[in-house]
Design an enzyme around this catalytic site. Structure first.
Site, PDB file in Angstrom:
ATOM      1  N   PHE A 195     -16.950 -10.578  -3.144  1.00 18.76           N
ATOM      2  CA  PHE A 195     -18.349 -10.409  -2.723  1.00 18.76           C
ATOM      3  C   PHE A 195     -18.488 -10.191  -1.217  1.00 18.76           C
ATOM      4  O   PHE A 195     -19.583 -10.273  -0.683  1.00 18.76           O
ATOM      5  CB  PHE A 195     -19.180 -11.627  -3.157  1.00 18.76           C
ATOM      6  N   ASN A 235     -24.320  -6.801  -7.421  1.00 19.51           N
ATOM      7  CA  ASN A 235     -24.570  -5.612  -6.590  1.00 19.51           C
ATOM      8  C   ASN A 235     -25.799  -4.845  -7.074  1.00 19.51           C
ATOM      9  O   ASN A 235     -26.604  -4.370  -6.269  1.00 19.51           O
ATOM     10  CB  ASN A 235     -23.344  -4.688  -6.589  1.00 19.51           C
ATOM     11  N   LYS A 284     -21.944   3.379  -5.783  1.00 18.88           N
ATOM     12  CA  LYS A 284     -20.907   3.546  -6.818  1.00 18.88           C
ATOM     13  C   LYS A 284     -21.107   2.548  -7.962  1.00 18.88           C
ATOM     14  O   LYS A 284     -21.059   2.924  -9.139  1.00 18.88           O
ATOM     15  CB  LYS A 284     -19.538   3.329  -6.155  1.00 18.88           C
ATOM     16  N   CYS A 317     -20.051   0.670  -2.035  1.00 18.31           N
ATOM     17  CA  CYS A 317     -20.218  -0.233  -3.182  1.00 18.31           C
ATOM     18  C   CYS A 317     -21.516  -0.038  -3.957  1.00 18.31           C
ATOM     19  O   CYS A 317     -21.473   0.288  -5.147  1.00 18.31           O
ATOM     20  CB  CYS A 317     -20.104  -1.667  -2.709  1.00 18.31           C
ATOM     21  N   GLY A 346     -26.466   2.442   1.414  1.00 15.81           N
ATOM     22  CA  GLY A 346     -25.306   3.340   1.328  1.00 15.81           C
ATOM     23  C   GLY A 346     -24.053   2.507   1.176  1.00 15.81           C
ATOM     24  O   GLY A 346     -24.099   1.394   0.663  1.00 15.81           O
ATOM     25  N   THR A 349     -13.392  -3.941  -8.285  1.00 17.05           N
ATOM     26  CA  THR A 349     -14.572  -3.931  -9.156  1.00 17.05           C
ATOM     27  C   THR A 349     -14.289  -3.033 -10.363  1.00 17.05           C
ATOM     28  O   THR A 349     -14.112  -1.829 -10.208  1.00 17.05           O
ATOM     29  CB  THR A 349     -15.795  -3.415  -8.369  1.00 17.05           C
ATOM     30  N   ASP A 386       0.858  -1.189   0.000  1.00 13.87           N
ATOM     31  CA  ASP A 386       0.000   0.000   0.000  1.00 13.87           C
ATOM     32  C   ASP A 386       0.891   1.235   0.000  1.00 13.87           C
ATOM     33  O   ASP A 386       1.937   1.249   0.656  1.00 13.87           O
ATOM     34  CB  ASP A 386      -0.912   0.003   1.231  1.00 13.87           C
TER      35      ASP A 386
HETATM   36  C1  UGA Z   1     -22.010  -5.044  -0.718  1.00 16.42           C
HETATM   37  C2  UGA Z   1     -22.373  -6.472  -1.170  1.00 16.42           C
HETATM   38  O1  UGA Z   1     -23.374  -7.005  -0.295  1.00 16.42           O
HETATM   39  C3  UGA Z   1     -21.132  -7.373  -1.164  1.00 16.42           C
HETATM   40  O2  UGA Z   1     -21.461  -8.649  -1.668  1.00 16.42           O
HETATM   41  C4  UGA Z   1     -20.067  -6.747  -2.064  1.00 16.42           C
HETATM   42  O3  UGA Z   1     -18.851  -7.497  -2.041  1.00 16.42           O
HETATM   43  C5  UGA Z   1     -19.755  -5.334  -1.574  1.00 16.42           C
HETATM   44  O4  UGA Z   1     -20.974  -4.551  -1.577  1.00 16.42           O
HETATM   45  C6  UGA Z   1     -18.747  -4.742  -2.538  1.00 16.42           C
HETATM   46  O5  UGA Z   1     -19.069  -4.557  -3.701  1.00 16.42           O
HETATM   47  O6  UGA Z   1     -17.584  -4.570  -2.141  1.00 16.42           O
HETATM   48  P1  UGA Z   1     -21.577  -3.858   1.647  1.00 16.42           P
HETATM   49  O7  UGA Z   1     -21.606  -2.572   0.883  1.00 16.42           O
HETATM   50  O8  UGA Z   1     -20.467  -4.097   2.602  1.00 16.42           O
HETATM   51  O9  UGA Z   1     -21.562  -5.111   0.626  1.00 16.42           O
HETATM   52  O10 UGA Z   1     -22.919  -3.934   2.514  1.00 16.42           O
HETATM   53  P2  UGA Z   1     -24.339  -4.662   2.429  1.00 16.42           P
HETATM   54  O11 UGA Z   1     -24.502  -5.510   3.623  1.00 16.42           O
HETATM   55  O12 UGA Z   1     -24.572  -5.282   1.128  1.00 16.42           O
HETATM   56  O13 UGA Z   1     -25.319  -3.404   2.613  1.00 16.42           O
HETATM   57  C7  UGA Z   1     -25.324  -2.337   1.659  1.00 16.42           C
HETATM   58  C8  UGA Z   1     -26.383  -1.322   2.048  1.00 16.42           C
HETATM   59  O14 UGA Z   1     -27.686  -1.853   1.821  1.00 16.42           O
HETATM   60  C9  UGA Z   1     -26.362  -0.894   3.518  1.00 16.42           C
HETATM   61  O15 UGA Z   1     -26.544   0.507   3.583  1.00 16.42           O
HETATM   62  C10 UGA Z   1     -27.554  -1.606   4.135  1.00 16.42           C
HETATM   63  O16 UGA Z   1     -28.105  -0.906   5.231  1.00 16.42           O
HETATM   64  C11 UGA Z   1     -28.504  -1.632   2.950  1.00 16.42           C
HETATM   65  N1  UGA Z   1     -29.513  -2.725   3.036  1.00 16.42           N
HETATM   66  C12 UGA Z   1     -29.115  -4.023   2.980  1.00 16.42           C
HETATM   67  C13 UGA Z   1     -30.857  -2.401   3.109  1.00 16.42           C
HETATM   68  O17 UGA Z   1     -31.246  -1.213   3.135  1.00 16.42           O
HETATM   69  N2  UGA Z   1     -31.780  -3.425   3.136  1.00 16.42           N
HETATM   70  C14 UGA Z   1     -31.406  -4.728   3.104  1.00 16.42           C
HETATM   71  O18 UGA Z   1     -32.295  -5.610   3.134  1.00 16.42           O
HETATM   72  C15 UGA Z   1     -30.055  -5.033   3.023  1.00 16.42           C
END
Ligand code: UGA
Length: 439
Positions: A152, A208, A263, A260, A257, A121, A30
């Site tokens: 993922f 995503n 974006k 990921c 939010g 990504t 890094d």
């Molecule tokens: C997401 C994907 O779930 C991962 O598989 C992926 O690897 C990652 O992006 C990435 O591209 O690096 P992440 O952003 O860490 O993971 O979080 P999530 O758990 O997916 O939640 C994303 C957002 O959706 C959060 O703000 C969460 O509050 C919201 N969410 C999630 C909802 O509003 N409702 C739901 O039912 C689930």
């Protein structure tokens, strides 16, 4: 195997420690000198459950190393991984400058026959472009095989998501490269999807975007539930039991939010545009998501008035989701700015993200170390992240502590029955309001 990884963010670091745990010799690179120094001392740059312990163990076993300069590690590695950021540009496209910078450094240093894996990504066709840059622009004669291996993992459960992933996706142009990467991950004992590079790159964006679509779909259903008297929680439960739909990502709220979904959804709209496809559905998903915050503020104004001067509002939860200190694209930030603009006095609590949030929130926001302190004397509470301590905070305590117990729950942390029994006024997403006045 010897593995070198460029980028010590979520993806690079978690992948690095998990591969080290599987017995590989890993070097993570890094450009951030202080980050590298802290990592060498066993201190991760972000809050992530289980990461610190795994990092410490593998540092002690000398299976993982950190460097600012990747040259030596790139020269020796059997597999080189790119896990640098692909931030969003003003027009929504992914910025690939760090990816290409790492690819060039690796292209110059890597030994003959090594495999360069893109974990970041990246838009469809990027691996092909890297192949051209490495073999044509750099004029490299020895083979360096380029592969796609999208990630993922989710923040907050990154370690278990990596070690117990639903699948590992590998895209490469030859069977030999696919087999070599399968061997690298053999100890993970996970199902593999072996495909071509472009399909692997697309699987990441499509996954995503599909999950974001599920969330926006449920948020739309929630709005209709509010107007018709149906209960979105019951609707989600009833839908989720259908195996074709599944129960996950059906939680309505103030919108997705993080670093990921926002974006990647924007980037996929751009990618589609480049091949003359207007991705109308995904554009609507993004629009609905942004609108959720507007609806939340509107509900608060309908109850407390168009102007919020004289109202002390407690914000509970600031990170974009629980178990992370990440506040990137967190709905809490625009909501706090809107409430501030409307004249509210804001007090905020988050178990781990307050330091990060302080840089993004209006200067006047006060921070507290406990939920009790935040809600004491407040005129309203906004639940913005479903941290377990916030979910477990008893509703009747709000009644005891607040000036008036009005709760706006953007994450549906409580049941309506609980709210009724506690005698609080409770507004949630996609469900009828509960209030001693309405009862
Ligand atoms: C997401 C994907 O779930 C991962 O598989 C992926 O690897 C990652 O992006 C990435 O591209 O690096 P992440 O952003 O860490 O993971 O979080 P999530 O758990 O997916 O939640 C994303 C957002 O959706 C959060 O703000 C969460 O509050 C919201 N969410 C999630 C909802 O509003 N409702 C739901 O039912 C689930």
């Amino acid at each position: 195997m010897k593995i070198a990884i460029a980028g010590c963010g979520y993806v690079g670091l978690v992948t690095g420690v998990c591969l080290a745990e599987a017995g590989h010799e890993v070097t993570c690179v890094d450009i951030d000198r202080s980050k590298v120094k802290r990592l060498t001392q066993g201190i991760p740059p972000m809050y992530e459950p289980g990461l610190k312990q795994l990092l410490k163990r593998n540092l002690e076993q000398e299976r993982i190393h950190f460097h600012v300069n990747g040259k030596a590690a790139y020269e020796q590695a059997d597999v080189l991984m790119i896990a640098v950021g692909t931030p969003q540009q003003a027009d929504g496209q992914a910025d690939l400058q760090y990816v290409f910078q790492a690819a060039k450094e690796m292209g110059i240093a890597a030994k003959s026959g090594a495999v360069l894996v893109v974990k970041s990504t990246v838009p469809i066709g990027t691996c092909d472009q890297i192949d051209r840059v490495v073999h044509q622009e750099l004029g490299r004669n020895e083979p360096l095989y380029i592969a796609s291996n999208p990630e993922f993992l989710r923040e907050g459960s990154a370690i278990s998501d990596t070690l117990r992933a639903d699948r590992l996706v590998i895209g490469a142009e030859t069977k030999d490269v696919l087999d070599r990467l399968e061997e690298m991950y053999a100890d993970f004992h996970l199902p593999f999807v072996k495909t071509d590079r472009k399909s692997a790159e697309m699987i990441k964006y499509a996954s995503n975007a599909f999950l974001a679509t599920k969330i926006s779909f449920m948020n739309e259903i929630a709005s209709i539930c509010e107007r018709t008297g149906a209960d979105v929680e019951m609707v989600a439960e009833g839908m989720g039991l259908d195996h074709r739909i599944g129960p996950s990502f059906l939680r309505a709220g103030i919108g997705y939010g993080g670093s990921c979904f926002p974006k990647d959804a924007n980037a996929l709209v751009q990618i589609a545009g480049h091949v003359s496809h207007d991705f109308e559905l995904l554009k609507a998903v993004i629009k609905v998501n942004n609108h959720q915050r507007v609806c939340f503020i509107r509900t608060i104004q309908e109850r407390l008035g168009a102007k919020l001067e004289g109202n002390r509002i407690a914000l509970l939860g600031l990170s974009f989701k629980p178990n992370t200190d990440d506040i990137r694209e967190a709905p809490s930030i625009p909501i706090a700015h809107d409430l501030h603009q409307l004249g509210a006095e804001l007090v905020a609590y988050d178990p781990v993200a307050m330091r990060q949030a302080a840089c993004e929130l209006p200067d006047s926001v006060q921070f507290t170390q406990t939920i009790e302190e935040a809600v004491k004397g407040a005129d309203a509470v906004c639940i913005l992240t479903e941290w377990s301590d916030i979910q477990l905070f008893p509703l009747h305590s709000y009644k005891d502590l607040m000036r008036q117990p009005i709760i706006f729950d953007g994450r549906n942390c409580h049941s309506l029955q609980e709210a009724e029994q506690a005698g609080v006024e409770y507004h949630s997403i996609g469900r009828r309001p509960v209030s001693p006045i309405f009862m």
